[in-house]
Design a protein around this motif. Sequence first.
Motif, PDB file in Angstrom:
ATOM      1  N   GLY A 214       0.773  -1.233   0.000  1.00 38.11           N
ATOM      2  CA  GLY A 214       0.000   0.000   0.000  1.00 38.11           C
ATOM      3  C   GLY A 214       0.798   1.274   0.000  1.00 38.11           C
ATOM      4  O   GLY A 214       0.241   2.364   0.171  1.00 38.11           O
ATOM      5  N   LEU A 215       2.100   1.174  -0.240  1.00 37.71           N
ATOM      6  CA  LEU A 215       2.978   2.348  -0.247  1.00 37.71           C
ATOM      7  C   LEU A 215       3.764   2.388  -1.551  1.00 37.71           C
ATOM      8  O   LEU A 215       3.951   1.360  -2.211  1.00 37.71           O
ATOM      9  CB  LEU A 215       3.957   2.307   0.931  1.00 37.71           C
ATOM     10  N   VAL A 216       4.251   3.569  -1.912  1.00 37.58           N
ATOM     11  CA  VAL A 216       5.140   3.692  -3.074  1.00 37.58           C
ATOM     12  C   VAL A 216       6.524   3.229  -2.652  1.00 37.58           C
ATOM     13  O   VAL A 216       7.180   3.849  -1.815  1.00 37.58           O
ATOM     14  CB  VAL A 216       5.193   5.145  -3.584  1.00 37.58           C
ATOM     15  N   ALA A 217       6.963   2.114  -3.250  1.00 37.34           N
ATOM     16  CA  ALA A 217       8.272   1.558  -2.901  1.00 37.34           C
ATOM     17  C   ALA A 217       9.379   2.081  -3.812  1.00 37.34           C
ATOM     18  O   ALA A 217      10.551   2.123  -3.413  1.00 37.34           O
ATOM     19  CB  ALA A 217       8.223   0.038  -2.984  1.00 37.34           C
ATOM     20  N   TRP A 218       9.005   2.466  -5.045  1.00 42.96           N
ATOM     21  CA  TRP A 218       9.993   2.994  -6.001  1.00 42.96           C
ATOM     22  C   TRP A 218       9.248   3.672  -7.121  1.00 42.96           C
ATOM     23  O   TRP A 218       8.133   3.298  -7.474  1.00 42.96           O
ATOM     24  CB  TRP A 218      10.855   1.860  -6.566  1.00 42.96           C
TER      25      TRP A 218
END
Length: 256
Positions: A214-218
């Motif tokens: 659920g997060l922007v990893a890259w």
Amino acid sequence: MIRTENITKSFGENEVLKGITTEFYTGKPNLIIGSSGAGKTVLLKLLIGLFEPSSGTVYYGDTDLFSLTPKELRTVRMKVGMLFQGNALFDSMTVEENIRFPMDMFTRMTAKEKSARVDECLEMVNMEGINKRYPSEVSGGMQKRVGIARAMVLEPEYLFCDEPNSGLDPQTSILIDELICDLTTRNNITTVINTHDMNSVMGIGDNILLLKNGLVAWRGDKSQVLESDNQTLEDFIFASPFLRRLRTDALKLRNG
């Protein structure tokens, strides 16, 4: 351009998106990637307006999507084309009837104008002359092209593609990627693609968003994938030993 500001989305106690702030550029294929459960599909549905966020918002240009009245939202949605994973063609309708469907729903064009636009869209995807065939009478790759023609029939400013290469062989997948990329740049539209296809990532990934939990990893583009030291990206893109060796060999060649 589409941008999100601190988008969160929960279903009960399950927080699927945990604060997504990003941009999707006009005239470029924008890819959303990530493993199953990362939040890709939920984010795509939020971008289209099928889900409402728990917090945050989505902007189409300067327009806050979730502040619109139903009438205003309908106007925005007329600017949106959608290519579904399973094509979502009506089996009982001919190719022409399938492509014409959005015009029947949203416009007051004459029958002659609709037929002319169908022909234009079939020519756009190199499928001239199949107007009277049914979806069952053409191949999977041809069905996908018909789906693209239908998505483009109202001349959208925004195009959303959910796993456009699902079920296609590698050669056909590349042709579909090239077609979507060409339509995006030629018509200067904002295209967002939800995909698992690594050939798409390396072939048309001009703006790539990798989600994890659920997060922007890259975030980056295809030219930055090989050189990135982001472990989440490396684990996702180069999951197989063969691809890891390929990446290592490519870096060795690049570095002399």
